[in-house]
Design a protein around this motif. Structure first.
Motif, PDB file in Angstrom:
ATOM      1  N   ASP A  12      45.527 -11.926 -24.514  1.00  0.00           N
ATOM      2  CA  ASP A  12      45.196 -11.075 -23.370  1.00  0.00           C
ATOM      3  C   ASP A  12      45.254 -11.873 -22.075  1.00  0.00           C
ATOM      4  O   ASP A  12      45.484 -11.335 -21.013  1.00  0.00           O
ATOM      5  N   ASP A  13      44.996 -13.201 -22.189  1.00  0.00           N
ATOM      6  CA  ASP A  13      44.973 -14.027 -20.988  1.00  0.00           C
ATOM      7  C   ASP A  13      46.314 -14.016 -20.261  1.00  0.00           C
ATOM      8  O   ASP A  13      46.394 -14.349 -19.094  1.00  0.00           O
ATOM      9  N   GLN A  14      47.370 -13.660 -21.002  1.00  0.00           N
ATOM     10  CA  GLN A  14      48.678 -13.665 -20.363  1.00  0.00           C
ATOM     11  C   GLN A  14      48.968 -12.361 -19.633  1.00  0.00           C
ATOM     12  O   GLN A  14      49.975 -12.210 -18.980  1.00  0.00           O
ATOM     13  N   ASN A  15      48.074 -11.395 -19.788  1.00  0.00           N
ATOM     14  CA  ASN A  15      48.266 -10.162 -19.071  1.00  0.00           C
ATOM     15  C   ASN A  15      47.719 -10.316 -17.651  1.00  0.00           C
ATOM     16  O   ASN A  15      46.677 -10.924 -17.442  1.00  0.00           O
ATOM     17  N   SER A  16      48.397  -9.724 -16.691  1.00  0.00           N
ATOM     18  CA  SER A  16      48.029  -9.997 -15.296  1.00  0.00           C
ATOM     19  C   SER A  16      46.669  -9.446 -14.896  1.00  0.00           C
ATOM     20  O   SER A  16      46.029  -9.983 -14.010  1.00  0.00           O
ATOM     21  N   THR A  17      46.220  -8.348 -15.523  1.00  0.00           N
ATOM     22  CA  THR A  17      44.938  -7.795 -15.066  1.00  0.00           C
ATOM     23  C   THR A  17      43.809  -7.975 -16.070  1.00  0.00           C
ATOM     24  O   THR A  17      42.647  -7.823 -15.704  1.00  0.00           O
ATOM     25  N   ALA A  18      44.119  -8.248 -17.329  1.00  0.00           N
ATOM     26  CA  ALA A  18      43.065  -8.282 -18.344  1.00  0.00           C
ATOM     27  C   ALA A  18      42.040  -9.375 -18.054  1.00  0.00           C
ATOM     28  O   ALA A  18      42.330 -10.347 -17.357  1.00  0.00           O
ATOM     29  N   VAL A  19      40.850  -9.190 -18.607  1.00  0.00           N
ATOM     30  CA  VAL A  19      39.791 -10.184 -18.464  1.00  0.00           C
ATOM     31  C   VAL A  19      40.241 -11.506 -19.087  1.00  0.00           C
ATOM     32  O   VAL A  19      40.865 -11.521 -20.151  1.00  0.00           O
ATOM     33  N   LEU A  20      39.953 -12.616 -18.394  1.00  0.00           N
ATOM     34  CA  LEU A  20      40.273 -13.937 -18.942  1.00  0.00           C
ATOM     35  C   LEU A  20      39.075 -14.376 -19.764  1.00  0.00           C
ATOM     36  O   LEU A  20      38.110 -14.934 -19.241  1.00  0.00           O
ATOM     37  N   TRP A  21      39.114 -14.063 -21.048  1.00  0.00           N
ATOM     38  CA  TRP A  21      37.934 -14.258 -21.898  1.00  0.00           C
ATOM     39  C   TRP A  21      37.492 -15.704 -21.921  1.00  0.00           C
ATOM     40  O   TRP A  21      36.308 -16.005 -21.986  1.00  0.00           O
ATOM     41  N   SER A  22      38.467 -16.633 -21.867  1.00  0.00           N
ATOM     42  CA  SER A  22      38.092 -18.045 -21.926  1.00  0.00           C
ATOM     43  C   SER A  22      37.286 -18.447 -20.692  1.00  0.00           C
ATOM     44  O   SER A  22      36.401 -19.291 -20.768  1.00  0.00           O
ATOM     45  N   LYS A  23      37.568 -17.796 -19.546  1.00  0.00           N
ATOM     46  CA  LYS A  23      36.795 -18.102 -18.333  1.00  0.00           C
ATOM     47  C   LYS A  23      35.428 -17.423 -18.398  1.00  0.00           C
ATOM     48  O   LYS A  23      34.462 -17.908 -17.822  1.00  0.00           O
ATOM     49  N   TYR A  24      35.391 -16.293 -19.055  1.00  0.00           N
ATOM     50  CA  TYR A  24      34.157 -15.531 -19.188  1.00  0.00           C
ATOM     51  C   TYR A  24      33.163 -16.274 -20.086  1.00  0.00           C
ATOM     52  O   TYR A  24      31.944 -16.194 -19.905  1.00  0.00           O
ATOM     53  N   ASP A  29      26.723 -15.933 -22.132  1.00  0.00           N
ATOM     54  CA  ASP A  29      25.353 -15.824 -22.655  1.00  0.00           C
ATOM     55  C   ASP A  29      24.311 -15.832 -21.538  1.00  0.00           C
ATOM     56  O   ASP A  29      23.269 -15.187 -21.653  1.00  0.00           O
ATOM     57  N   GLY A  30      24.606 -16.548 -20.447  1.00  0.00           N
ATOM     58  CA  GLY A  30      23.692 -16.546 -19.295  1.00  0.00           C
ATOM     59  C   GLY A  30      23.573 -15.137 -18.743  1.00  0.00           C
ATOM     60  O   GLY A  30      22.482 -14.656 -18.425  1.00  0.00           O
ATOM     61  N   MET A  31      24.717 -14.466 -18.669  1.00  0.00           N
ATOM     62  CA  MET A  31      24.721 -13.105 -18.151  1.00  0.00           C
ATOM     63  C   MET A  31      23.972 -12.155 -19.099  1.00  0.00           C
ATOM     64  O   MET A  31      23.196 -11.311 -18.666  1.00  0.00           O
ATOM     65  N   CYS A  32      24.195 -12.356 -20.394  1.00  0.00           N
ATOM     66  CA  CYS A  32      23.503 -11.492 -21.380  1.00  0.00           C
ATOM     67  C   CYS A  32      21.985 -11.677 -21.299  1.00  0.00           C
ATOM     68  O   CYS A  32      21.227 -10.739 -21.529  1.00  0.00           O
ATOM     69  N   SER A  33      21.554 -12.901 -20.961  1.00  0.00           N
ATOM     70  CA  SER A  33      20.118 -13.202 -20.958  1.00  0.00           C
ATOM     71  C   SER A  33      19.372 -12.443 -19.848  1.00  0.00           C
ATOM     72  O   SER A  33      18.165 -12.314 -19.901  1.00  0.00           O
ATOM     73  N   ILE A  34      20.089 -11.957 -18.854  1.00  0.00           N
ATOM     74  CA  ILE A  34      19.410 -11.180 -17.797  1.00  0.00           C
ATOM     75  C   ILE A  34      19.839  -9.707 -17.856  1.00  0.00           C
ATOM     76  O   ILE A  34      19.768  -8.984 -16.869  1.00  0.00           O
ATOM     77  N   GLN A 165      34.254   3.855 -16.481  1.00  0.00           N
ATOM     78  CA  GLN A 165      34.776   3.024 -15.405  1.00  0.00           C
ATOM     79  C   GLN A 165      33.764   1.926 -15.064  1.00  0.00           C
ATOM     80  O   GLN A 165      32.577   2.222 -14.869  1.00  0.00           O
ATOM     81  N   GLN A 166      34.228   0.699 -15.039  1.00  0.00           N
ATOM     82  CA  GLN A 166      33.344  -0.430 -14.717  1.00  0.00           C
ATOM     83  C   GLN A 166      32.893  -0.347 -13.259  1.00  0.00           C
ATOM     84  O   GLN A 166      33.680   0.010 -12.381  1.00  0.00           O
ATOM     85  N   ASN A 167      31.613  -0.668 -13.028  1.00  0.00           N
ATOM     86  CA  ASN A 167      31.092  -0.725 -11.660  1.00  0.00           C
ATOM     87  C   ASN A 167      30.314  -2.041 -11.540  1.00  0.00           C
ATOM     88  O   ASN A 167      29.129  -2.114 -11.856  1.00  0.00           O
ATOM     89  N   THR A 168      31.031  -3.086 -11.131  1.00  0.00           N
ATOM     90  CA  THR A 168      30.441  -4.430 -11.125  1.00  0.00           C
ATOM     91  C   THR A 168      29.219  -4.512 -10.218  1.00  0.00           C
ATOM     92  O   THR A 168      28.211  -5.122 -10.582  1.00  0.00           O
ATOM     93  N   ASN A 169      29.274  -3.860  -9.041  1.00  0.00           N
ATOM     94  CA  ASN A 169      28.125  -3.935  -8.126  1.00  0.00           C
ATOM     95  C   ASN A 169      26.872  -3.353  -8.774  1.00  0.00           C
ATOM     96  O   ASN A 169      25.773  -3.892  -8.629  1.00  0.00           O
ATOM     97  N   GLN A 201      35.115 -11.780 -13.586  1.00  0.00           N
ATOM     98  CA  GLN A 201      35.847 -11.256 -14.744  1.00  0.00           C
ATOM     99  C   GLN A 201      35.562  -9.773 -14.938  1.00  0.00           C
ATOM    100  O   GLN A 201      36.423  -9.013 -15.366  1.00  0.00           O
ATOM    101  N   ASN A 202      34.333  -9.349 -14.590  1.00  0.00           N
ATOM    102  CA  ASN A 202      34.017  -7.931 -14.687  1.00  0.00           C
ATOM    103  C   ASN A 202      34.879  -7.103 -13.740  1.00  0.00           C
ATOM    104  O   ASN A 202      35.251  -5.975 -14.051  1.00  0.00           O
ATOM    105  N   ARG A 203      35.197  -7.691 -12.596  1.00  0.00           N
ATOM    106  CA  ARG A 203      36.080  -6.967 -11.664  1.00  0.00           C
ATOM    107  C   ARG A 203      37.479  -6.790 -12.283  1.00  0.00           C
ATOM    108  O   ARG A 203      38.169  -5.818 -12.019  1.00  0.00           O
ATOM    109  N   ARG A 204      37.871  -7.734 -13.109  1.00  0.00           N
ATOM    110  CA  ARG A 204      39.180  -7.605 -13.774  1.00  0.00           C
ATOM    111  C   ARG A 204      39.160  -6.452 -14.784  1.00  0.00           C
ATOM    112  O   ARG A 204      40.194  -5.863 -15.072  1.00  0.00           O
ATOM    113  N   THR A 205      37.969  -6.172 -15.327  1.00  0.00           N
ATOM    114  CA  THR A 205      37.868  -5.017 -16.234  1.00  0.00           C
ATOM    115  C   THR A 205      38.280  -3.754 -15.478  1.00  0.00           C
ATOM    116  O   THR A 205      39.048  -2.928 -15.985  1.00  0.00           O
ATOM    117  N   THR A 206      37.779  -3.614 -14.242  1.00  0.00           N
ATOM    118  CA  THR A 206      38.128  -2.437 -13.432  1.00  0.00           C
ATOM    119  C   THR A 206      39.650  -2.361 -13.261  1.00  0.00           C
ATOM    120  O   THR A 206      40.243  -1.294 -13.424  1.00  0.00           O
TER     121      THR A 206
END
Ligand SMILES: C[S@@+](CC[C@H](N)C(=O)[O-])C[C@H]1O[C@@H](n2cnc3c(N)ncnc32)[C@H](O)[C@@H]1O
Length: 253
Positions: A12-24, A29-34, A165-169, A201-206
């Motif tokens: 998926d990382d090679q797709n121009s818009t998909a989430v870059l999971w390796s960067k995520y 886990d920090g994000m999940c913790s909150i 639809q993702q809403n990062t804000n 990366q969440n913005r890339r989901t949108t």
């Protein structure tokens, strides 16, 4: 713990818009913790699994298993069961492997592959779970068909999927608010600073949703697509603050 490293697909990382999971992965886990909504879906899946099985000796596949949060808790609860962790991303899998080793969980096999490229024998799993990953495995029709094929007759799928639809804000506000209540301003500032990559990366989901690469669905559409491949859906409802659906499904005998 076996770690198969067969990556045969275009990542998926090679797709121009998909989430870059390796960067995520570093921020995940920090994000999940909150994010209390995340903890809720983990508990929901565990609850539905306990409702479905009286046996402790079963095989379970988790698709898009990420950093291993779901399987860590399930493998602790069911030490006699055999778990397969399947994820395309090596960084996500590295975090999961560390977690499983730290908790001395030896009943989990990690498979690193794209779900649609992976070729295990069909009809082999008693249960399949997946939390917020199927939407990213394109096309969803093939993904659902494969989930069906991999289950044994009378096997069950507990599927949580991010369909709106993702809403990062909105998510950032929700998580910051929860963190402020729990951790105070200074700690929240540190967490948010450390998790900026996750927001990016969440913005890339949108973007991927807008490109039609990530599956968007209502609860009714979700059920209808699951029924189309042959599942009997015994429960379906919104979860994850209305962004996801959960369905409990069985494969007929
Ligand atoms: C939002 S994360 C969810 C992770 C985990 N299920 C959880 O709830 O914490 C989505 C996961 O799906 C994985 N994924 C995306 N595309 C995939 C594919 N084609 N095959 C296997 N895994 C994939 C990503 O690497 C990522 O770990």
């Amino acid at each position: 713990m076996r770690m198969n490293s067969v990556i045969t697909s275009v990542s998926d990382d090679q797709n121009s818009t998909a989430v870059l999971w390796s960067k995520y992965a570093d921020a995940y886990d920090g994000m999940c913790s909150i994010n209390p909504a995340y903890e809720e879906i983990m508990s929901m899946v565990q609850f539905h699994l306990s409702d479905l099985t009286e046996s402790f000796d079963f095989s379970l596949l988790d698709v898009g298993a990420g950093t291993g949060n779901l399987l860590s808790r399930l493998a602790k609860a069911y030490p006699a069961a055999h778990f397969t962790h399947l994820d395309i991303d090596s960084s996500m899998n590295r975090y999961a492997k560390r977690k499983y080793l730290d908790a001395a969980l030896s009943n989990i096999e990690i498979v690193e592959n794209s779900f649609l490229e992976w070729l295990p024998s069909t009809g082999q799993f008693d249960f399949i779970t997946s939390t917020n990953a199927v939407y990213a495995i394109h096309p969803h029709e093939k993904t659902l068909q494969k989930l069906f094929d991999l289950l044994r007759p009378k096997g069950a799928l507990i599927l949580v999927d991010f369909g709106r639809q993702q809403n990062t804000n909105d998510w950032v506000r929700y998580m910051v608010w929860n963190s402020l209540k729990r951790n105070g301003i200074r700690r929240t500032y540190q967490i948010v600073k450390g998790n900026w990559e996750a927001a990016k990366q969440n913005r890339r989901t949108t973007a991927a949703q807008n490109d039609g690469l990530y599956w968007l669905h209502s609860t009714n559409e979700f059920v209808s697509e699951l029924e189309k491949v042959g599942f009997t859906v015994s429960l379906a409802k919104e979860c994850y603050r209305g962004y996801s659906d959960i369905a409990v499904c069985t494969k007929p005998a």
